[in-house]
Motif scaffolding. Structure first.
Motif, short mmCIF file in Angstrom:
data_model
loop_
_atom_site.label_atom_id
_atom_site.label_comp_id
_atom_site.label_asym_id
_atom_site.label_seq_id
_atom_site.Cartn_x
_atom_site.Cartn_y
_atom_site.Cartn_z
N GLY A 1 0.81 -1.21 0.00
CA GLY A 1 0.00 0.00 0.00
C GLY A 1 0.85 1.26 0.00
N TYR A 2 1.92 1.26 0.79
CA TYR A 2 2.83 2.41 0.79
C TYR A 2 3.51 2.56 -0.57
CZ TYR A 2 2.34 2.84 5.87
OH TYR A 2 1.84 3.02 7.13
N TYR A 3 3.76 1.44 -1.25
CA TYR A 3 4.33 1.48 -2.59
C TYR A 3 3.37 2.18 -3.57
CZ TYR A 3 5.36 -0.39 -7.27
OH TYR A 3 5.57 -0.52 -8.62
N LEU A 4 2.09 1.84 -3.50
CA LEU A 4 1.11 2.51 -4.36
C LEU A 4 1.08 4.00 -4.08
CD1 LEU A 4 -1.95 0.05 -4.29
CD2 LEU A 4 -0.02 0.10 -5.88
N ASN A 5 1.14 4.36 -2.79
CA ASN A 5 1.13 5.78 -2.42
C ASN A 5 2.35 6.50 -2.97
OD1 ASN A 5 -1.22 5.22 -1.07
ND2 ASN A 5 -0.40 5.53 0.98
N GLU A 6 3.51 5.84 -2.92
CA GLU A 6 4.72 6.47 -3.45
C GLU A 6 4.61 6.70 -4.95
OE1 GLU A 6 9.61 6.05 -3.60
OE2 GLU A 6 8.42 4.42 -2.71
N LEU A 7 4.07 5.73 -5.67
CA LEU A 7 3.87 5.92 -7.11
C LEU A 7 2.99 7.13 -7.40
CD1 LEU A 7 3.29 2.29 -8.49
CD2 LEU A 7 5.34 3.70 -8.71
N LEU A 8 1.91 7.26 -6.66
CA LEU A 8 1.00 8.39 -6.89
C LEU A 8 1.66 9.71 -6.53
CD1 LEU A 8 -2.28 6.80 -5.52
CD2 LEU A 8 -1.84 7.46 -7.89
N MET A 9 2.44 9.74 -5.46
CA MET A 9 3.12 10.96 -5.08
C MET A 9 4.14 11.38 -6.13
SD MET A 9 2.10 12.30 -2.19
CE MET A 9 3.53 13.24 -1.65
N ARG A 10 4.80 10.42 -6.76
CA ARG A 10 5.85 10.73 -7.72
C ARG A 10 5.28 11.05 -9.11
NH1 ARG A 10 11.21 9.59 -6.65
NH2 ARG A 10 11.65 8.54 -4.66
N LEU A 11 4.21 10.41 -9.49
CA LEU A 11 3.76 10.48 -10.89
C LEU A 11 2.50 11.30 -11.12
CD1 LEU A 11 4.40 6.77 -11.99
CD2 LEU A 11 5.75 8.80 -12.57
N LEU A 12 1.70 11.53 -10.09
CA LEU A 12 0.43 12.22 -10.30
C LEU A 12 0.56 13.69 -9.92
CD1 LEU A 12 -2.46 11.53 -11.20
CD2 LEU A 12 -3.05 11.30 -8.78
#
Length: 248
Positions: A91-102
């Motif tokens: 879940g933290y991995y998904l959050n990191e992706l969104l923080m970096r790419l969105l």
């Protein structure tokens, strides 16, 4: 900006701001990623304190016209318990992706729904669904922000895929044909085409999750390379954390 109320949201990240307040990065369904300040959220008596948790669906109200808006209200929307173990790290991995790419203030309702679907899988007792859920979310994230090429055509030539041909997803070239003796990870043309049909489905997240288990091992390194390329890093922080914990 007028006040926004009863907005579905998830907390992606939080920062300390003053002795008693927090700045939150939240993912909302209709307004995308938004930064808000939760005044007094660190006080023991604050109603925000037990609510503003990651991987829990909320209903929030916020307002203001500055880059960082003011959180007015937040309520737990129910749904599932907090993930634990590998699912929590995922879940933290998904959050990191969104923080970096969105980008901020860039709404993607379909992506929000995919994130909610992934969180539901993470909170459940379905270990076999964890990897397919992550791969499905990665594909939908890349597509929603315009970084995923069409998966039923060769990117450089726009030629259709041969059902039995082998094709690799490469960061700078898109989907390319490779020889049978090439050791790189690849999928057959019919597998890529089935993924494209799933992404085009009315319920893309669940449809893609159902397709991925047969070739998840081959898909994972290609998506990882594409995500690292667009994030501008060799290894994401959460992935490094996973590797460090596994080494222990």
């Amino acid at each position: 900006m007028k006040r926004v109320g009863a907005e579905p949201a998830y907390v992606l990240h939080r920062y300390d701001w003053s002795e008693s307040s927090l700045i939150l990065e939240i993912l909302t369904r209709h307004h995308g990623r938004v930064a808000v300040v939760a005044k007094g959220a660190k006080k023991p008596s604050s109603n925000f304190r037990p609510i503003l948790l990651p991987l829990q669906q909320l209903e929030v109200a916020f307002g203001g016209d500055a880059e960082i808006r003011t959180l007015k209200a937040a309520e737990w929307a129910g749904g599932q318990v907090m993930p634990t173990g590998d699912a929590l790290l995922a879940g933290y991995y998904l959050n990191e992706l969104l923080m970096r790419l969105l980008a901020r203030d860039d709404p993607h309702p379909a992506l929000f729904d995919a994130y909610a679907g992934a969180v539901h899988v993470l909170a459940g007792d379905h270990a076999e669904s964890l990897e397919p859920a992550l791969r499905s979310f990665e594909l939908l994230l890349l597509r929603e922000i315009g970084l995923l090429p069409s998966l039923n055509l060769q990117t450089l030539t726009m030629a259709p895929l041969a059902a039995g041909g082998r094709y690799a997803l490469v960061p700078e070239s898109g989907l390319i044909a490779i020889a049978d003796d090439d050791a790189r990870a690849a999928l057959h043309g019919d597998q890529w085409s089935s993924l494209q049909r799933s992404l085009d489905d009315a319920a893309p997240f669940s449809s893609t999750v159902a397709q991925i288990p047969a070739f998840a091992a081959e898909l994972k390194p290609m998506l990882r390379a594409l995500l690292h390329y667009h994030c501008g890093v060799s290894t994401l922080r959460t992935r490094q954390m996973m590797m460090d914990l596994q080494s222990l």
